[in-house]
Motif scaffolding. Structure first.
Motif, short mmCIF file in Angstrom:
data_model
loop_
_atom_site.label_atom_id
_atom_site.label_comp_id
_atom_site.label_asym_id
_atom_site.label_seq_id
_atom_site.Cartn_x
_atom_site.Cartn_y
_atom_site.Cartn_z
N GLU A 177 1.08 -1.02 -0.11
CA GLU A 177 0.21 0.35 -0.16
C GLU A 177 1.24 1.20 -0.06
OE1 GLU A 177 -3.35 0.17 -0.81
OE2 GLU A 177 -3.45 -1.73 -1.15
N LYS A 180 1.95 1.79 -3.95
CA LYS A 180 1.22 1.96 -4.39
C LYS A 180 0.60 3.54 -4.47
CE LYS A 180 -2.04 -1.65 -4.41
NZ LYS A 180 -3.73 -1.92 -4.00
N GLN A 181 1.19 4.22 -3.08
CA GLN A 181 1.15 5.42 -2.82
C GLN A 181 2.18 6.69 -2.57
OE1 GLN A 181 -2.07 6.90 -1.35
NE2 GLN A 181 -2.61 5.21 -0.98
#
Ligand code: GDP
Ligand code: MG
Length: 314
Positions: A177, A180-181
């Motif tokens: 995650e 992705k950010q």
């Protein structure tokens, strides 16, 4: 001017869209660092096949990830590698190079605690492209104890002006995650390029051919080095009387002598491959298929540009 403004959608929507980011992030790296595993983990679906052997991925495959504020189109690529003797290898390098040059962000994937000439070769190519690059250190699940990573990360950061260096494990889906950010932050402002329901640019026929190739590669181990290609010849339009969809596929080998290896004693090897591929495809495609595999010889197909084109490998 005022009348045009009056026709704009609600202000809230317009202003949040103005912050939306979207673009292509190319996964590049030497063969076997885990690019395809990472694509699948980021998308949460198996789009790209994975085997323990280098040079498994032959095509460019797009997987789309939708976040509230961004759409990332990940591009899995064949590993960039030296040794461009065969037409197939040249085609694979071309696919990886063009993905890199077209990318908004280059995601350079390396394996934790390893950095060799092959990695350096890819990094030089990235530097030449002039694209912004983010480094992903994959396979950190294999590093014990974790502080051993620190000097490696520091060293990597010195090799190039990366926008960020992010350790992950694609296999254990660790730290994805934040990755992705970090990637989303680097993409240009702009609307989504793909409708949210389009997860990949590749269709069912590609999926079927690649799944068969994956199972065959696993089964063959080192016996037929890179000499196989799979072509789906036919997918029936309707289910048969058993409720199955008939699929005929050809496994192309590049020498007569490879045929008996692929087929196996009493055809058992090919049968096993067919069964394992069918079971996975039934699950993945949500339908029951009846798979018939043929093995045929196309002499030196991997050296022949015209035959590569026929097999969708340009
Ligand atoms: P690619 O050639 O870069 O696309 O690499 P693949 O995705 O095909 O993976 C090559 C091998 O590395 C496979 O055996 C994977 O299971 C393995 N692999 C990929 N990611 C990880 C990871 O995060 N940890 C470990 N331990 N193995 C991984
Ligand atoms: Mg791959």
């Amino acid at each position: 001017m005022n009348s045009v403004d009056a026709e704009q959608p609600e202000e809230g929507v317009a202003s949040s869209n103005a912050q939306f980011r979207s673009g292509f992030a190319a996964l590049v790296g030497r063969p076997n660092v885990g690019k395809s595993t990472l694509l699948n983990a980021l998308i949460g679906q198996k789009l790209s096949i994975v085997t323990p052997r280098p040079q498994t991925t032959r095509h460019r495959i797009i997987g789309v990830c939708n976040l509230p504020q961004a759409q990332i189109a990940f591009v899995d690529t064949p590993g960039l590698h030296r040794g461009e003797k065969r037409a197939l290898n040249r085609a694979m390098n071309r696919a990886a190079s063009s993905a890199l040059d077209d990318a908004d962000l280059c995601v350079f994937v390396v394996e934790a605690l390893r950095f060799g000439n092959e990695d350096d070769f890819v990094l030089q190519r990235i530097a030449k492209s002039g694209r912004p690059a983010l480094a992903v250190v994959n396979k950190v699940d294999g590093v014990h104890p974790k502080p051993k990573l620190l000097p490696y990360l520091a060293d990597l950061a010195k090799r190039h002006d990366f926008v960020e260096v992010v350790p992950v494990s694609a296999l254990k889906t660790y730290n994805l995650e934040p990755l992705k950010q970090a990637i989303a932050r680097q993409l240009p402002l702009g609307p989504a390029m793909f409708p949210p329901e389009d997860v990949t640019d590749r269709g069912e026929i590609f999926r079927i051919a690649e799944t068969i190739r994956e199972k065959l590669t696993m089964e063959l181990n080192q016996e037929v080095p890179y000499g196989i290609a799979v072509e789906v010849e036919r997918v029936a339009n309707e289910v048969d009387e058993d409720g199955q969809i008939a699929v005929d596929a050809t496994v192309w080998v590049d020498r007569e002598g490879q045929k008996p290896i692929v087929i196996g004693p009493k055809g058992e090897r090919l049968k096993r491959v067919g069964r394992i591929a069918r079971l996975e495809l039934n699950r993945a495609l949500g339908k029951r298929i009846h798979l018939t595999l043929w093995v045929k010889v196309r002499e030196n197909w991997a050296d022949n540009a015209r035959q590569l084109k026929q097999l969708g490998l340009e």
